[in-house]
Design a protein around this motif. Sequence first.
Motif, PDB file in Angstrom:
ATOM      1  N   ALA A  20       0.810  -1.232   0.000  1.00 51.74           N
ATOM      2  CA  ALA A  20       0.000   0.000   0.000  1.00 51.74           C
ATOM      3  C   ALA A  20       0.830   1.263   0.000  1.00 51.74           C
ATOM      4  O   ALA A  20       0.269   2.356  -0.042  1.00 51.74           O
ATOM      5  CB  ALA A  20      -0.922  -0.008   1.224  1.00 51.74           C
ATOM      6  N   ARG A  21       2.133   1.137   0.002  1.00 56.75           N
ATOM      7  CA  ARG A  21       2.944   2.344   0.094  1.00 56.75           C
ATOM      8  C   ARG A  21       2.757   3.209  -1.154  1.00 56.75           C
ATOM      9  O   ARG A  21       2.519   2.694  -2.244  1.00 56.75           O
ATOM     10  CB  ARG A  21       4.417   1.994   0.293  1.00 56.75           C
ATOM     11  CG  ARG A  21       5.056   1.183  -0.809  1.00 56.75           C
ATOM     12  CD  ARG A  21       6.476   0.825  -0.440  1.00 56.75           C
ATOM     13  NE  ARG A  21       7.080  -0.083  -1.408  1.00 56.75           N
ATOM     14  CZ  ARG A  21       8.315  -0.548  -1.303  1.00 56.75           C
ATOM     15  NH1 ARG A  21       9.073  -0.193  -0.278  1.00 56.75           N
ATOM     16  NH2 ARG A  21       8.791  -1.386  -2.220  1.00 56.75           N
ATOM     17  N   PRO A  22       2.877   4.535  -0.951  1.00 55.68           N
ATOM     18  CA  PRO A  22       2.697   5.443  -2.089  1.00 55.68           C
ATOM     19  C   PRO A  22       3.661   5.068  -3.241  1.00 55.68           C
ATOM     20  O   PRO A  22       4.778   4.595  -2.968  1.00 55.68           O
ATOM     21  CB  PRO A  22       3.023   6.812  -1.500  1.00 55.68           C
ATOM     22  CG  PRO A  22       2.694   6.661  -0.054  1.00 55.68           C
ATOM     23  CD  PRO A  22       3.087   5.252   0.292  1.00 55.68           C
ATOM     24  N   PRO A  23       3.211   5.200  -4.494  1.00 54.05           N
ATOM     25  CA  PRO A  23       1.983   5.906  -4.922  1.00 54.05           C
ATOM     26  C   PRO A  23       0.744   5.040  -4.965  1.00 54.05           C
ATOM     27  O   PRO A  23      -0.288   5.490  -5.459  1.00 54.05           O
ATOM     28  CB  PRO A  23       2.368   6.386  -6.310  1.00 54.05           C
ATOM     29  CG  PRO A  23       3.283   5.325  -6.815  1.00 54.05           C
ATOM     30  CD  PRO A  23       4.067   4.838  -5.633  1.00 54.05           C
ATOM     31  N   ALA A  24       0.809   3.787  -4.435  1.00 54.68           N
ATOM     32  CA  ALA A  24      -0.389   2.945  -4.479  1.00 54.68           C
ATOM     33  C   ALA A  24      -1.524   3.595  -3.692  1.00 54.68           C
ATOM     34  O   ALA A  24      -2.703   3.428  -4.043  1.00 54.68           O
ATOM     35  CB  ALA A  24      -0.083   1.559  -3.925  1.00 54.68           C
ATOM     36  N   THR A  25      -1.201   4.288  -2.614  1.00 53.93           N
ATOM     37  CA  THR A  25      -2.188   5.066  -1.850  1.00 53.93           C
ATOM     38  C   THR A  25      -1.578   6.421  -1.551  1.00 53.93           C
ATOM     39  O   THR A  25      -0.363   6.621  -1.682  1.00 53.93           O
ATOM     40  CB  THR A  25      -2.534   4.365  -0.521  1.00 53.93           C
ATOM     41  OG1 THR A  25      -1.346   4.292   0.289  1.00 53.93           O
ATOM     42  CG2 THR A  25      -3.093   2.967  -0.739  1.00 53.93           C
ATOM     43  N   ASP A  26      -2.433   7.347  -1.143  1.00 50.45           N
ATOM     44  CA  ASP A  26      -1.882   8.633  -0.733  1.00 50.45           C
ATOM     45  C   ASP A  26      -1.291   8.483   0.665  1.00 50.45           C
ATOM     46  O   ASP A  26      -1.541   7.510   1.379  1.00 50.45           O
ATOM     47  CB  ASP A  26      -2.969   9.716  -0.759  1.00 50.45           C
ATOM     48  CG  ASP A  26      -4.086   9.416   0.211  1.00 50.45           C
ATOM     49  OD1 ASP A  26      -3.914   9.695   1.425  1.00 50.45           O
ATOM     50  OD2 ASP A  26      -5.130   8.866  -0.232  1.00 50.45           O
ATOM     51  N   ARG A  27      -0.498   9.479   1.092  1.00 50.22           N
ATOM     52  CA  ARG A  27       0.257   9.331   2.344  1.00 50.22           C
ATOM     53  C   ARG A  27      -0.645   9.251   3.573  1.00 50.22           C
ATOM     54  O   ARG A  27      -0.318   8.561   4.543  1.00 50.22           O
ATOM     55  CB  ARG A  27       1.251  10.481   2.508  1.00 50.22           C
ATOM     56  CG  ARG A  27       0.655  11.863   2.668  1.00 50.22           C
ATOM     57  CD  ARG A  27       1.766  12.916   2.700  1.00 50.22           C
ATOM     58  NE  ARG A  27       1.269  14.264   2.900  1.00 50.22           N
ATOM     59  CZ  ARG A  27       1.160  14.850   4.085  1.00 50.22           C
ATOM     60  NH1 ARG A  27       1.470  14.185   5.161  1.00 50.22           N
ATOM     61  NH2 ARG A  27       0.714  16.099   4.171  1.00 50.22           N
ATOM     62  N   PHE A  28      -1.810   9.927   3.551  1.00 48.90           N
ATOM     63  CA  PHE A  28      -2.706   9.861   4.705  1.00 48.90           C
ATOM     64  C   PHE A  28      -3.309   8.462   4.846  1.00 48.90           C
ATOM     65  O   PHE A  28      -3.395   7.909   5.939  1.00 48.90           O
ATOM     66  CB  PHE A  28      -3.811  10.908   4.573  1.00 48.90           C
ATOM     67  CG  PHE A  28      -3.303  12.313   4.588  1.00 48.90           C
ATOM     68  CD1 PHE A  28      -2.818  12.873   5.763  1.00 48.90           C
ATOM     69  CD2 PHE A  28      -3.288  13.077   3.429  1.00 48.90           C
ATOM     70  CE1 PHE A  28      -2.344  14.176   5.784  1.00 48.90           C
ATOM     71  CE2 PHE A  28      -2.809  14.373   3.440  1.00 48.90           C
ATOM     72  CZ  PHE A  28      -2.330  14.934   4.614  1.00 48.90           C
ATOM     73  N   THR A  29      -3.725   7.904   3.699  1.00 48.44           N
ATOM     74  CA  THR A  29      -4.267   6.549   3.723  1.00 48.44           C
ATOM     75  C   THR A  29      -3.198   5.556   4.149  1.00 48.44           C
ATOM     76  O   THR A  29      -3.454   4.640   4.963  1.00 48.44           O
ATOM     77  CB  THR A  29      -4.811   6.165   2.331  1.00 48.44           C
ATOM     78  OG1 THR A  29      -5.801   7.113   1.938  1.00 48.44           O
ATOM     79  CG2 THR A  29      -5.413   4.777   2.352  1.00 48.44           C
TER      80      THR A  29
END
Length: 615
Positions: A20-29
């Motif tokens: 899930a680490r970015p860029p897979a998700t945004d940093r808040f998520t």
Amino acid sequence: MAAEPPKPDPAKAIEAIREARPPATDRFTYLTIVETNLCPEVLPTLNEVLQDPGLTQEIGWDLVFNLVSLPGSEECLETVARLGNPREVILKVLETLELLDSENGEDNEDGEEQEKPEPAVSPTNKFITLLGMLAILHKRIKTKYPSRFLAQTLHTVYRTYRPTQERTASVLNLVHSLSGQRRPPLPSRKSSVNVANPDQTGDASKNAPDPEADRDDREDPDETDLQQKQLLSFATCILEAYANGNEMAWAARLLELQALIGDLGLDSCSKAFIHQVCDGPMHSEPLEEPDLSSPDKIALSTGGCVCLVAYWAFSSTVFDATHPQPEMHVFPEHFAVLDKFLQDDAHSQIQNSVGTIEALITIGLWLESNNLVSTNPSSPLANPAASPEDPTSDFMRYIHLTTLIALYHPSIQVRNAASVLAGLVLHANPEDDDRLKILEDLLENCMFATLKARAVAWLREELLAAVPSAQKQQQQQQKPPPNLFATPQALETVQYVVFPPLASLLDLPTLGLVEYLTANAPFLMQAVNFALFLWGSSSSGAPETESRWKHVLPANMEATVRERWLEPLREVVERVESERESGELGKEGVELGPLGGELEVLRERMGRLWFRGRD
């Protein structure tokens, strides 16, 4: 009671953190995912992810509180310290220290049972880890005025510090790192402890640059001295807290603390330094004072400086160590600092500052043993503020303060030492009439039987000291004014406060007699001993033919003391003892406790006096 959240499945948690680490998700998520899946098993994977400086600068600071409570998280936190935004991470570390301190704060280091289960990571280990981070973080900040960040850090660390060996070692590491001092390790000893110090053992080449560095990141020229003074002030505060939190005889980190203070520039005991400690304002929380804008406005802890001076004096005498010796005397300097510490609510001050007070007594004994009572040996006073109309005022006040320590300090060794110091300073007063006034005042007005007992012992010492002095004068055929303690005047002055009329006690019920004897036992015992000293008897009870103190005894003193004091007191003790032996005291619910043994001794010694009078 709310149920604990379910523990994450380690395999799924590792996969979530990796995938899930970015860029897979945004940093808040991603931050939410990390916090949800935190467990010891994911830490190696998380540490790999955090090697990305951009990501760690965005989320690292927000992980500090949760990570520090997780066993094995030290490497992750070191990575956050090296790669995260140093300004944001410092704030989070300080916030975490304060939150941890509010959670019942201290380790279970005294062996007492706790109602709550012990945390997976002890408060002390959390403290050590967070201070290790601070050592790295402060070195990474590039700004013109780093002292502004340092001031907040030192203040927070001091407020959350507890004087254990491990926490103290951690604080020492922090100051060494921030001051740039590198000292070879001291010889190992059984009491030594080692704590993690990632600033020293880690790889500083991994540190990321400060993303908010000033365009002109050169420090102000005055910053070095300012930060050095901040660290010195902090070190004196820690020294005082450590001394007050440990038994001084076993305070294993005193050597390192005083060496650190020397490294920071305080390595001499000049008159100016002593003047500031003794006559300057009291600084108990110098890190909280409003203006810390320049080195000369940053104060040192007054109590910490006292502890340092005591260490210098003690170690130079006992261990023959090369340390500065204080340029001070009992009067006026030691008296001034003693008065400053105890002038307001002495009982509370003594109870809350046991190490500092012990240090004050240590200094006083060192000064007296080195004949440093007064700056002017020919005068009993060296204090310009003293009243010339009452030359006993300084001596009387000094003895009053030291006897308060003899009453209230929790350590019996310190109480005894304070009592000894009071007696030595009393005897050091060159004016015999002043010494007599002080003894009379203590015996007449003191509310505490133990101190009145000490005053009787000091009176005896004065009589003993006066005899060889008088003999020496006779041998030299000198005719100076006679020492009052070599004449009947001294005992004439104090006999009614040492041996007061006691006939009124005979009208009291037995319970009242027990209460009187309990409250006054030390004084009564010393008074009986003093009577034996004056009039004497052999160990078998047979009277001596004539008292050697005949020349200092007022006319008919023995007979009047017997009538007004000895006979009523003997009758009181016999009555209490008789009712104890018959069981009457038990029927009335009266227990003598330790007084019973003291009464037996008192009874025996009064019997020796009684036998002499009946001969």
